[in-house]
Design an enzyme around this catalytic site. Structure first.
Site, PDB file in Angstrom:
ATOM      1  N   GLY A   1       0.775  -1.247   0.000  1.00  0.00           N
ATOM      2  CA  GLY A   1       0.000   0.000   0.000  1.00  0.00           C
ATOM      3  C   GLY A   1       0.798   1.284   0.000  1.00  0.00           C
ATOM      4  O   GLY A   1       0.279   2.336   0.354  1.00  0.00           O
TER       5      GLY A   1
ATOM      6  N   ASN B   1       1.732   3.006  -2.558  1.00  0.00           N
ATOM      7  CA  ASN B   1       1.139   3.964  -3.513  1.00  0.00           C
ATOM      8  C   ASN B   1      -0.164   4.558  -2.969  1.00  0.00           C
ATOM      9  O   ASN B   1      -0.461   5.726  -3.215  1.00  0.00           O
ATOM     10  CB  ASN B   1       0.889   3.290  -4.872  1.00  0.00           C
TER      11      ASN B   1
ATOM     12  N   HIS C   1       2.266   0.747 -13.435  1.00  0.00           N
ATOM     13  CA  HIS C   1       3.141  -0.396 -13.682  1.00  0.00           C
ATOM     14  C   HIS C   1       4.588   0.031 -13.430  1.00  0.00           C
ATOM     15  O   HIS C   1       5.001   1.099 -13.884  1.00  0.00           O
ATOM     16  CB  HIS C   1       2.962  -0.875 -15.127  1.00  0.00           C
TER      17      HIS C   1
ATOM     18  N   ASP D   1      -1.638  -4.849 -18.772  1.00  0.00           N
ATOM     19  CA  ASP D   1      -0.613  -3.822 -19.048  1.00  0.00           C
ATOM     20  C   ASP D   1      -0.646  -3.323 -20.487  1.00  0.00           C
ATOM     21  O   ASP D   1       0.402  -3.055 -21.087  1.00  0.00           O
ATOM     22  CB  ASP D   1       0.800  -4.383 -18.734  1.00  0.00           C
TER      23      ASP D   1
HETATM   24  C1  GRF Z   1       4.015  -1.125  -7.276  1.00  0.00           C
HETATM   25  O1  GRF Z   1       5.317  -1.302  -7.715  1.00  0.00           O
HETATM   26  C2  GRF Z   1       3.072  -1.019  -8.448  1.00  0.00           C
HETATM   27  O2  GRF Z   1       3.617  -0.391  -9.549  1.00  0.00           O
HETATM   28  C3  GRF Z   1       2.832  -2.459  -8.776  1.00  0.00           C
HETATM   29  O3  GRF Z   1       2.751  -3.098  -7.526  1.00  0.00           O
HETATM   30  C4  GRF Z   1       3.502  -2.367  -6.569  1.00  0.00           C
HETATM   31  C5  GRF Z   1       2.574  -2.027  -5.445  1.00  0.00           C
HETATM   32  O4  GRF Z   1       3.246  -1.474  -4.350  1.00  0.00           O
HETATM   33  N1  GRF Z   1       1.728  -2.610  -9.676  1.00  0.00           N
HETATM   34  P1  GRF Z   1       2.430  -0.847  -3.157  1.00  0.00           P
HETATM   35  O5  GRF Z   1       1.437  -1.892  -2.657  1.00  0.00           O
HETATM   36  O6  GRF Z   1       1.722   0.388  -3.659  1.00  0.00           O
HETATM   37  O7  GRF Z   1       3.457  -0.520  -2.124  1.00  0.00           O
END
Ligand code: GRF
Length: 203
Positions: free
Chosen positions: A12, A14, A106, A147
């Site tokens: 989490g 992001n 991605h 993707d």
């Molecule tokens: C990120 O690298 C995102 O690009 C990919 O999965 C990862 C998720 O990381 N799709 P987080 O859960 O947001 O830390």
């Protein structure tokens, strides 16, 4: 108010970047959707009092199926769905319902290093093994193929001196945390322009 819903399966970071960086007077994270009920992202959502919907294609107690989830999200109503580390393929009926309103981040420069199985460290190992000198992050529309949807924004990072795939992951993650909130805010400002086969960001 611009309403977003964030789909997650992992730690989490992001989701946290979004919560930290998007202007709260303009954009609201209305809900988090996850296929994993105990992942870090769900815990973070609960701590921050963001409603959580669990989703599954199997008949699991406590989980919505995708048709039920569509009905729940329509009630909000949702302006943008953000896939931020959501690992499951989204079913076609859901994609059709929210066409051009689902974006994914991605951790590589698409169209290279994407597709089925290309998630998490697999991506960074493939980039490392290719001896590529740059990597980066891509935000794109989600369509019915992994993707594959039109690219909205990308940012690159120099990886010419890295010694391990993990180092690539770290550099790319920093960029992700900038790029995703940036793109979401552009959506909220109606600055994302979809042409026939190109997406542009108005200034
Ligand atoms: C990120 O690298 C995102 O690009 C990919 O999965 C990862 C998720 O990381 N799709 P987080 O859960 O947001 O830390």
């Amino acid at each position: 108010m611009f309403n977003i819903v964030v789909f997650v399966s992992g730690r989490g970071s992001n989701l946290k970047a979004l919560l930290d960086k998007i202007p709260e007077d303009k954009i609201r994270i209305c809900a988090v959707v996850s296929d994993k009920k105990d992942c870090g992202a769900v815990q973070f959502a609960v701590q921050n009092k963001i409603p959580v919907f669990l989703v599954s294609t199997k008949n699991q107690t406590g989980f919505f199926n995708y048709s039920e989830l569509i009905q729940q999200l329509k009630k909000i109503p949702v302006d943008l769905i953000v896939l931020a580390g959501f690992l499951k393929m989204i079913p076609d009926n859901f994609v059709e319902e929210f066409e051009f309103r689902i974006i994914n981040i991605h951790p590589a420069l698409l169209p290279a290093f994407g597709g089925s199985g290309m998630y998490g460290v697999n991506v960074h190992r493939a980039v490392f093994d290719s001896s590529a000198k740059i990597s980066g992050a891509t935000v794109h529309f989600a369509d019915k193929i992994y993707d594959h949807g039109m690219i909205i924004a990308q940012r690159a990072v120099d990886i010419s001196d890295v010694k391990t795939p993990d180092e690539i992951a770290g550099r790319v993650l920093e960029i992700e945390h900038e790029l995703l909130p940036f793109v979401v805010e552009k959506f909220a400002d109606s600055k994302i322009i979809v042409n026939k086969n190109r997406v542009t960001i108005a200034v």
